[in-house]
Enzyme design. Sequence first.
Site, PDB file in Angstrom:
ATOM      1  N   LYS A 213      -9.471   6.918   4.687  1.00 60.04           N
ATOM      2  CA  LYS A 213      -8.662   7.595   3.675  1.00 60.04           C
ATOM      3  C   LYS A 213      -7.509   6.725   3.185  1.00 60.04           C
ATOM      4  O   LYS A 213      -6.944   6.983   2.125  1.00 60.04           O
ATOM      5  CB  LYS A 213      -8.113   8.911   4.242  1.00 60.04           C
ATOM      6  CG  LYS A 213      -9.185   9.945   4.522  1.00 60.04           C
ATOM      7  CD  LYS A 213      -8.581  11.243   5.049  1.00 60.04           C
ATOM      8  CE  LYS A 213      -9.673  12.289   5.274  1.00 60.04           C
ATOM      9  NZ  LYS A 213      -9.121  13.559   5.777  1.00 60.04           N
ATOM     10  N   ARG A 214      -7.164   5.730   3.955  1.00 61.53           N
ATOM     11  CA  ARG A 214      -6.047   4.859   3.572  1.00 61.53           C
ATOM     12  C   ARG A 214      -6.474   3.735   2.637  1.00 61.53           C
ATOM     13  O   ARG A 214      -5.634   3.059   2.050  1.00 61.53           O
ATOM     14  CB  ARG A 214      -5.407   4.253   4.830  1.00 61.53           C
ATOM     15  CG  ARG A 214      -4.772   5.272   5.751  1.00 61.53           C
ATOM     16  CD  ARG A 214      -4.143   4.587   6.958  1.00 61.53           C
ATOM     17  NE  ARG A 214      -5.126   3.862   7.756  1.00 61.53           N
ATOM     18  CZ  ARG A 214      -5.900   4.435   8.689  1.00 61.53           C
ATOM     19  NH1 ARG A 214      -5.805   5.739   8.921  1.00 61.53           N
ATOM     20  NH2 ARG A 214      -6.767   3.723   9.379  1.00 61.53           N
TER      21      ARG A 214
END
Length: 441
Positions: A213-214
Amino acid sequence: MPNSPVRVRFAPSPTGYLHVGGARTALFNWLFARNRGGKFVLRIEDTDDARNTEAAREAIFGGLRWLGLDWDEGPEVGGDFGPYYQSQRKAIYDSYLAKLETAGRTYTEENGAVRFKFSRQPIVVTDLVCGDVHFAATEEPDMTIRRPDGSYIFHFVNVVDDIEMKITHVIRGEDHLSNTWKHIDLMHAFGVHPPRYAHIPLILNPGGSKMSKRDEGSAIESYVNEGYLPDALFNYLCLVGWTPRAEDEKLDRQKLVSLFDASEIHSANARWDMTKCKWFNAQYLREASPDALLDAARPFLKAAGYDAEAFAHASAALQSVKEKVSLLGELPGWVHFFFREDYPFEDDAVARLKAKPDNKALLQAVAAVLSSAGEWNEASVHAAIDQVAAQNSVKPGAIMPLLRFALSGQTRGPGVTTIAHLVGKESTVRRIARACAEVLP
């Protein structure tokens, strides 16, 4: 279920945005269903009350719709095998637990947890992507299927839902493969034939690790916000883990549907390439019709404070720069001066306007000729530049950039005759006067 009509499902948990990995899983399921004339089912695995959010649910629905992945059954559509939210299916899970209890395949621990007795038999997962995957008789502890608080675990409800919804093929990430034998063991305990499986490779970030997600570009929402066209991302996503049997990479949806074969999905992990993704978008932007490009660009123009309806030649303005951009979000920076006369002057444009003492006189001479022009089109603007160049013994190429700086305040953009033609005679003359007054006083 070898002779059953194809039924596939995408079963996200509404705990965050729609990740590109999830979107590709949905896409491959959708392609498979459309290729086989089957049904694509959307099922929401929302039993985790602590993490589920309405915003996440809407992000999933919105992301799928933006990509054009319509579902045949599921939330907001309905169907014969609902409810399509796991949180509404407890009675169904209770009935299936009762079946296992009757068959003697469960036992309850002192704390109230209910466990499923594994068969302790070797299990083979027949996988369209990975081939036959053999699991030896397990020595793992029996699997908890209902917690002490009465809630059911993922493996149990997942299997029950696939049975109840008559899912024929399960296409999902390969990170689920290691647990698939548990699902098959449960299927056998219920006396049903397991669906066919296709475990697709993971998506890796440019560094080679699993996309998280980063990582840049991990959220579908980011592509919407930056100005990707849905068809472009759809096309690129198809190629992340699958190579269609076609001569070209740029393929429309109909062609991709006709070519899709789950058995041709790569078994190796696929690396996400933002540069290639953006390249695809640039190709689709270049081929967009004037009306389609204007419609797609409207939200980005509006966000920048420009009203596409207020400028009669907005569509032509966008067409004049579409070869120069890769994202819709870049368009306002290239065309803002068409929509306003108080545009700023870039430092480089100012420096180049001031580079020679006679630049102001050249611009004023052009303005004088243009103000008396009869017809107003690119040819007449070009003729005015040629006339002034001849009168002042300079090349037209020396005047054109000066006029661009004056009309747009920047050093890049469409041809200067195009700018003048689109903004009109009066605005062209006003803009030259402004540049002379503010930059070359």
